[in-house]
Scaffold this motif. Structure first.
Motif, short mmCIF file in Angstrom:
data_model
loop_
_atom_site.label_atom_id
_atom_site.label_comp_id
_atom_site.label_asym_id
_atom_site.label_seq_id
_atom_site.Cartn_x
_atom_site.Cartn_y
_atom_site.Cartn_z
N VAL A 167 1.16 4.27 -3.01
CA VAL A 167 0.95 5.70 -2.74
C VAL A 167 2.14 6.53 -3.24
O VAL A 167 1.97 7.62 -3.77
CB VAL A 167 0.71 5.93 -1.21
N SER A 168 3.37 5.96 -3.10
CA SER A 168 4.57 6.78 -3.44
C SER A 168 4.86 6.77 -4.96
O SER A 168 4.33 6.02 -5.71
CB SER A 168 5.77 6.27 -2.67
N GLU B 222 0.84 -1.22 0.00
CA GLU B 222 0.00 0.00 0.00
C GLU B 222 0.87 1.25 0.00
O GLU B 222 0.58 2.22 -0.70
CB GLU B 222 -0.95 -0.01 1.19
N ALA B 223 1.95 1.21 0.78
CA ALA B 223 2.86 2.37 0.86
C ALA B 223 3.52 2.59 -0.51
O ALA B 223 3.68 3.73 -0.96
CB ALA B 223 3.90 2.15 1.94
N ASP B 224 3.87 1.50 -1.20
CA ASP B 224 4.49 1.58 -2.54
C ASP B 224 3.53 2.21 -3.54
O ASP B 224 3.91 3.04 -4.35
CB ASP B 224 4.81 0.17 -3.04
#
Ligand code: DQA
Length: 155
Positions: free
Chosen positions: A154-155, A150-152
């Motif tokens: 978003v970035s 999920e963090a990937d």
């Protein structure tokens, strides 16, 4: 700062393999620790594995996990059924918490049916023997993978 999965064990679990083996099995806590370390290493996770017969010591480790813990896997032993203080400490921890019981507490005496820790736990595993610890670590590893994906995204 290191981050690890805290695997915490409460009273009498130091006697694992020796006490009531018909209920808790023949494996020792050292065997469980080794299997947990192997399972965690497979996912690239560090483990802090502890056992204490003292409620305050368990609370101190939960406080430590506030700074250094990715997740807590806890078998609180008999404190499960008595300790508001351990519940309060877990409520002060932000990550996932999984409660493990080697035996199926719901098949046993009625005083084991209530758990203060379950009021905080994100999941509870009971009656899977010592494999319950490994299942909880597996769950932690998949939650961490999902959060990383999920963090990937978003970035
Ligand atoms: C236990 C269950 C508790 O009721 C008991 O007091 C224990 C072990 C378990 O792993 O099955 O000490 O948490």
């Amino acid at each position: 700062m290191t981050s690890a999965v805290f695997v915490l064990n409460g009273p009498n679990l130091n006697l694992l393999g020796k006490r009531q083996p018909h209920i808790y099995g023949h494996e020792t806590l050292a065997d469980v620790e080794e299997r947990c370390r192997g399972q965690a290493a497979h996912h690239g996770l560090d483990i802090r594995f502890h056992q204490s017969n003292m409620e305050g010591q368990i609370i101190d480790w939960i406080h430590e996990a506030r700074d250094h813990g990715l997740a807590i896997v806890i078998n609180p032993g008999a404190f499960t059924h008595t300790s508001v203080a351990i519940l309060d400490a877990l409520n002060a921890f932000d990550g996932p918490v999984f409660e493990v019981h080697i035996s199926n507490v719901h098949k046993r005496e009625s005083f084991r049916h209530h758990s203060y820790v379950s009021l905080r736990a994100d999941g509870v595993i009971a009656g899977f023997g010592t494999q319950g610890y490994l299942l909880a670590i597996e769950r932690v590893a998949s939650l961490i993978k999902v959060a990383a994906a999920e963090a990937d995204a978003v970035s």
